[in-house]
Design a protein around this motif. Structure first.
Motif, mmCIF file in Angstrom:
data_model
loop_
_atom_site.group_PDB
_atom_site.id
_atom_site.type_symbol
_atom_site.label_atom_id
_atom_site.label_comp_id
_atom_site.label_asym_id
_atom_site.label_seq_id
_atom_site.Cartn_x
_atom_site.Cartn_y
_atom_site.Cartn_z
ATOM 1 N N THR A 100 -10.508 9.120 30.969
ATOM 2 C CA THR A 100 -9.346 8.415 30.454
ATOM 3 C C THR A 100 -9.391 8.278 28.941
ATOM 4 N N LEU A 126 -7.974 5.478 27.913
ATOM 5 C CA LEU A 126 -7.733 4.033 27.940
ATOM 6 C C LEU A 126 -6.451 3.691 27.185
ATOM 7 N N ILE A 140 -16.550 4.845 32.697
ATOM 8 C CA ILE A 140 -15.332 5.147 31.952
ATOM 9 C C ILE A 140 -15.677 6.201 30.917
ATOM 10 N N GLU A 198 -10.014 0.099 24.046
ATOM 11 C CA GLU A 198 -11.329 0.014 24.690
ATOM 12 C C GLU A 198 -11.771 -1.443 24.800
ATOM 13 N N VAL A 217 -10.115 -3.628 27.665
ATOM 14 C CA VAL A 217 -10.616 -3.321 29.011
ATOM 15 C C VAL A 217 -12.019 -3.891 29.190
#
Length: 201
Positions: A65, A67, A90, A143, A146
């Protein structure tokens, strides 16, 4: 089947494929290790059966991803669908972002972004998630929001592993020191788990 890697990075159009992707995930029910791409994260919220699918046996989930905010509802879908998740990876990497999104779901009220005190907290985050690994960390705002969510509600989280991005800055400038300083700021973040270790590599 124990492990599945779903990768649609070559797709160039958003398309109306939410229901097809939902069915694909239904057909691989029972896997323990799942990897999904940015395209999946962006398209799955357009499925009629959104917001979840029981993926009860998934213990390790990898998200490839950027993000980007357009991926946030897809990330929530998988957190909601994997109630027994123990490891979340991630992997931050370039991806095509589709501005149409194919969904009317609001972004301003999303739990990663909302300022409301009452947020959705997914079962896996509060009860089973033990390890989070962020690969390609730079410290950009997307980032941080999250990671902050996971730290605030990860009651049993014992390890947050940060692997710094190797991406160079303008004119080939080495950015490792800057990325490391951004990562070290995470050490001061509020955390729900008393035993959490933050490792920076």
């Amino acid at each position: 089947m124990e492990e599945v890697d779903i990768d649609f990075r070559s797709e160039t159009e958003f398309g109306e494929y939410g229901d097809l992707l939902y069915q694909l995930l239904s057909d691989i029910y029972g896997i323990r290790v799942l990897t999904v791409c940015s395209y999946m994260l962006q398209v799955i919220p357009s499925a009629e059966e959104y917001p979840c699918l029981p993926l009860d046996r998934v213990q390790h989930l990898t998200l490839r991803t950027v993000l980007h905010v357009h991926e946030f509802h897809g990330i929530s879908f998988f957190l909601n669908s994997c109630p027994h998740l123990e490891i979340l990876t991630i992997d931050i990497a370039p991806a095509r972002i589709f501005p149409e999104r194919g969904t009317n779901l609001a972004l301003k009220d999303h739990e990663f972004l909302s300022s409301y005190r009452l947020r959705i907290v997914y079962e896996c985050v509060s009860k089973s998630l033990k390890k989070v690994e962020i690969k390609g960390f730079k410290g950009e705002m997307n980032e941080i929001v999250v990671i902050n969510y996971l730290l605030c509600y990860g009651l049993v989280l014992d390890t947050l592993s940060i692997v710094l991005s190797k991406e160079k800055g303008p004119n080939g400038m080495d950015m490792e020191e800057w990325y490391r300083k951004n990562a070290q700021k995470l050490l001061k973040f509020k955390r729900a788990s008393k035993s959490l270790r933050i490792l920076i590599n």
